[in-house]
Design an enzyme around this catalytic site. Structure first.
Site, PDB file in Angstrom:
ATOM      1  CB  CYS A 117       8.131   1.678  -6.876  1.00  0.00           C
ATOM      2  SG  CYS A 117       6.632   2.674  -6.623  1.00  0.00           S
ATOM      3  CB  CYS A 119       5.521   2.213  -2.038  1.00  0.00           C
ATOM      4  SG  CYS A 119       5.650   0.924  -3.277  1.00  0.00           S
ATOM      5  CB  CYS A 127       4.574   5.100  -5.416  1.00  0.00           C
ATOM      6  SG  CYS A 127       3.638   3.625  -4.972  1.00  0.00           S
ATOM      7  CE  LYS A 194       1.019  -0.423  -9.003  1.00  0.00           C
ATOM      8  NZ  LYS A 194       2.378  -0.197  -8.499  1.00  0.00           N
ATOM      9  NE  ARG A 204      -0.459  -1.384  -1.515  1.00  0.00           N
ATOM     10  CZ  ARG A 204      -1.429  -0.585  -1.891  1.00  0.00           C
ATOM     11  NH1 ARG A 204      -2.340  -0.177  -1.009  1.00  0.00           N
ATOM     12  NH2 ARG A 204      -1.506  -0.180  -3.148  1.00  0.00           N
ATOM     13  NE  ARG A 216       0.839   1.840  -3.303  1.00  0.00           N
ATOM     14  CZ  ARG A 216       1.543   2.046  -2.194  1.00  0.00           C
ATOM     15  NH1 ARG A 216       1.698   3.273  -1.726  1.00  0.00           N
ATOM     16  NH2 ARG A 216       2.056   1.035  -1.540  1.00  0.00           N
ATOM     17  CD  GLU A 232      -2.381   6.538 -17.499  1.00  0.00           C
ATOM     18  OE1 GLU A 232      -1.155   6.539 -17.752  1.00  0.00           O
ATOM     19  OE2 GLU A 232      -2.942   7.421 -16.829  1.00  0.00           O
ATOM     20  CE  LYS A 247       0.977  -4.426  -9.231  1.00  0.00           C
ATOM     21  NZ  LYS A 247       1.668  -3.332  -8.651  1.00  0.00           N
ATOM     22  CB  SER A 273       0.210 -10.221  -3.380  1.00  0.00           C
ATOM     23  OG  SER A 273      -0.487  -8.980  -3.294  1.00  0.00           O
ATOM     24  CE1 TYR A 312       4.931 -12.216  -5.533  1.00  0.00           C
ATOM     25  CE2 TYR A 312       2.671 -11.925  -6.336  1.00  0.00           C
ATOM     26  CZ  TYR A 312       3.854 -11.383  -5.863  1.00  0.00           C
ATOM     27  OH  TYR A 312       3.994 -10.023  -5.758  1.00  0.00           O
TER      28      TYR A 312
HETATM   29  C1  PBG Z   1       5.048  -1.130  -5.914  1.00  0.00           C
HETATM   30  C2  PBG Z   1       4.383  -2.378  -6.329  1.00  0.00           C
HETATM   31  C3  PBG Z   1       3.221  -2.962  -5.814  1.00  0.00           C
HETATM   32  C4  PBG Z   1       3.067  -4.194  -6.453  1.00  0.00           C
HETATM   33  C5  PBG Z   1       4.115  -4.310  -7.360  1.00  0.00           C
HETATM   34  N1  PBG Z   1       4.911  -3.164  -7.282  1.00  0.00           N
HETATM   35  C6  PBG Z   1       2.318  -2.535  -4.723  1.00  0.00           C
HETATM   36  C7  PBG Z   1       1.426  -1.379  -4.863  1.00  0.00           C
HETATM   37  O1  PBG Z   1       1.303  -0.753  -5.913  1.00  0.00           O
HETATM   38  O2  PBG Z   1       0.839  -1.071  -3.835  1.00  0.00           O
HETATM   39  C8  PBG Z   1       1.978  -5.175  -6.163  1.00  0.00           C
HETATM   40  C9  PBG Z   1       2.280  -6.572  -6.495  1.00  0.00           C
HETATM   41  C10 PBG Z   1       1.411  -7.574  -5.840  1.00  0.00           C
HETATM   42  O3  PBG Z   1       0.371  -7.257  -5.218  1.00  0.00           O
HETATM   43  O4  PBG Z   1       1.758  -8.740  -5.959  1.00  0.00           O
HETATM   44  N2  PBG Z   1       4.450   0.035  -6.378  1.00  0.00           N
HETATM   45 ZN    ZN Z   2       5.059   1.894  -5.235  1.00  0.00          ZN
END
Ligand code: PBG
Ligand code: ZN
Length: 323
Positions: A117, A119, A127, A194, A204, A216, A232, A247, A273, A312
């Site tokens: 990605c 970002c 992204c 996603k 982030r 996003r 998707e 996700k 996260s 995690y």
């Molecule tokens: C990058 C990405 C993100 C996450 C994984 N890859 C952040 C986003 O889409 O803003 C999030 C993972 C997490 O929150 O643990 N695009």
């Molecule tokens: Zn990204």
């Protein structure tokens, strides 16, 4: 008739024999955040137990993971310099390429997945490349540099590429780029479904990737849309993805089950996260039996249809499975 179930509950061997869902250390992919420097291991305030690490610390971490039986990791890079096109991600000496090479040299048996990605690499935190009005991401321009990024990862020795930007056509584009560069065997794990989610907040912070303007929503999905979410993932299966993903995980287990029942590919969930932080802080404050709730949550993912869990919690789970 009732007794049958009572006996199942009473005898632990019978309980084990009849258990429908199990967790193994082999189910997990552990996320790692890498930055330049030496001897750096900085804990993330919003995610106790999660660190930004320099490459030497990442190598030590891999050693610990191996002793726990965790061989799959997913790498996120935090570059020294960010710019409008995410140059660090396109360079053979960028943070991720350098890290992959170091890991593969010292720990060749680790299975290294790379998050693909932009970002973390762009100064605006989106992204991909912005369109000419600088309002949103330019899909097709981003496809082009994503293909470059995939080759950089492959050349460095990555074992699997995981595009997370949700650009239209990304899987077909990467498949073609990898194939024509001689990486026909490189698997692609798509972040196929996603959602635009508030649960990414702590990530982030750690990846230093909060967008400097807007959100996003133009490339991630509306949490209200079930049918679109399934479509998707089905589209990515058709484009040649090897593994699909949902996700975040917790609030979307209905989607996990439905994708599982409507595709034939292995399915991953990303236990993100914010989900980690919720349990962690509840545990730290003794509001829940942390270990029990973690295992219950993991079983929930598997029961919903997940084959792979990106989490995690992976190290904690591995330790709990050992005792
Ligand atoms: C990058 C990405 C993100 C996450 C994984 N890859 C952040 C986003 O889409 O803003 C999030 C993972 C997490 O929150 O643990 N695009
Ligand atoms: Zn990204």
């Amino acid at each position: 008739m009732f007794q049958r179930f009572r006996r199942t509950r009473l005898n632990k061997h019978l309980r084990a024999l009849t258990r429908e869902t199990t967790i193994s250390v082999n189910d997990f992919i552990y996320p790692l955040f890498v930055r330049s420097g030496e001897g750096i291991k900085t804990e993330v305030a919003s995610m106790p137990g999660v660190y930004q690490m320099s490459i030497d610390e990442i190598l030590k971490e891999c050693q610990e993971l191996k002793t726990l039986g965790i061989y799959a990791i997913i790498l996120f890079g935090i570059p020294d310099v960010k710019d409008s096109v995410g140059s660090d991600a396109l360079c053979d000496h960028g943070i991720i390429a350098t890290t992959i090479k170091a890991i593969k040299k010292e720990h060749p048996e680790m299975f290294v997945v790379t998050d693909l990605c932009f970002c973390e690499y762009t100064d605006h935190g989106h992204c991909g490349i912005l369109d000419h009005k600088h309002e949103t991401v330019h899909n097709d321009a981003t496809l082009k540099i994503s293909a470059q990024q995939a080759i950089v990862h492959a050349k460095a020795g990555a074992d699997m590429i995981a595009p997370s930007g949700m650009m239209d056509g990304i899987i077909a584009t990467l498949r073609e780029a990898l194939d024509s560069a001689g990486y026909e065997n490189m698997p692609i794990m798509s972040y196929s479904t996603k959602f635009a989610s508030g649960y990414y907040g702590p990530f982030r912070d750690v990846a230093e990737s909060t967008p400097s303007f807007g959100d996003r929503a133009s490339y991630q999905m509306d949490p209200a849309n079930r049918r679109e979410a399934i479509a998707e993932s089905i589209a990515d299966e058709a484009q040649g993805a090897d593994i699909l993903m949902v996700k975040p995980a917790l609030a979307y287990l209905d989607i996990v089950r439905e994708i599982k029942d409507n595709t034939t590919l292995p399915l991953a969930v990303y236990n993100v996260s914010g989900e980690y932080a919720m349990l962690k802080f509840a545990g730290v404050n003794n509001l829940i039996d942390y270990e029990r709730v973690v295992m219950e949550t993991m079983i929930g993912f598997k029961r919903a249809g997940a084959d792979i869990i990106i989490s995690y919690h992976a190290k904690e789970v591995a330790k709990l499975l050992q005792c």
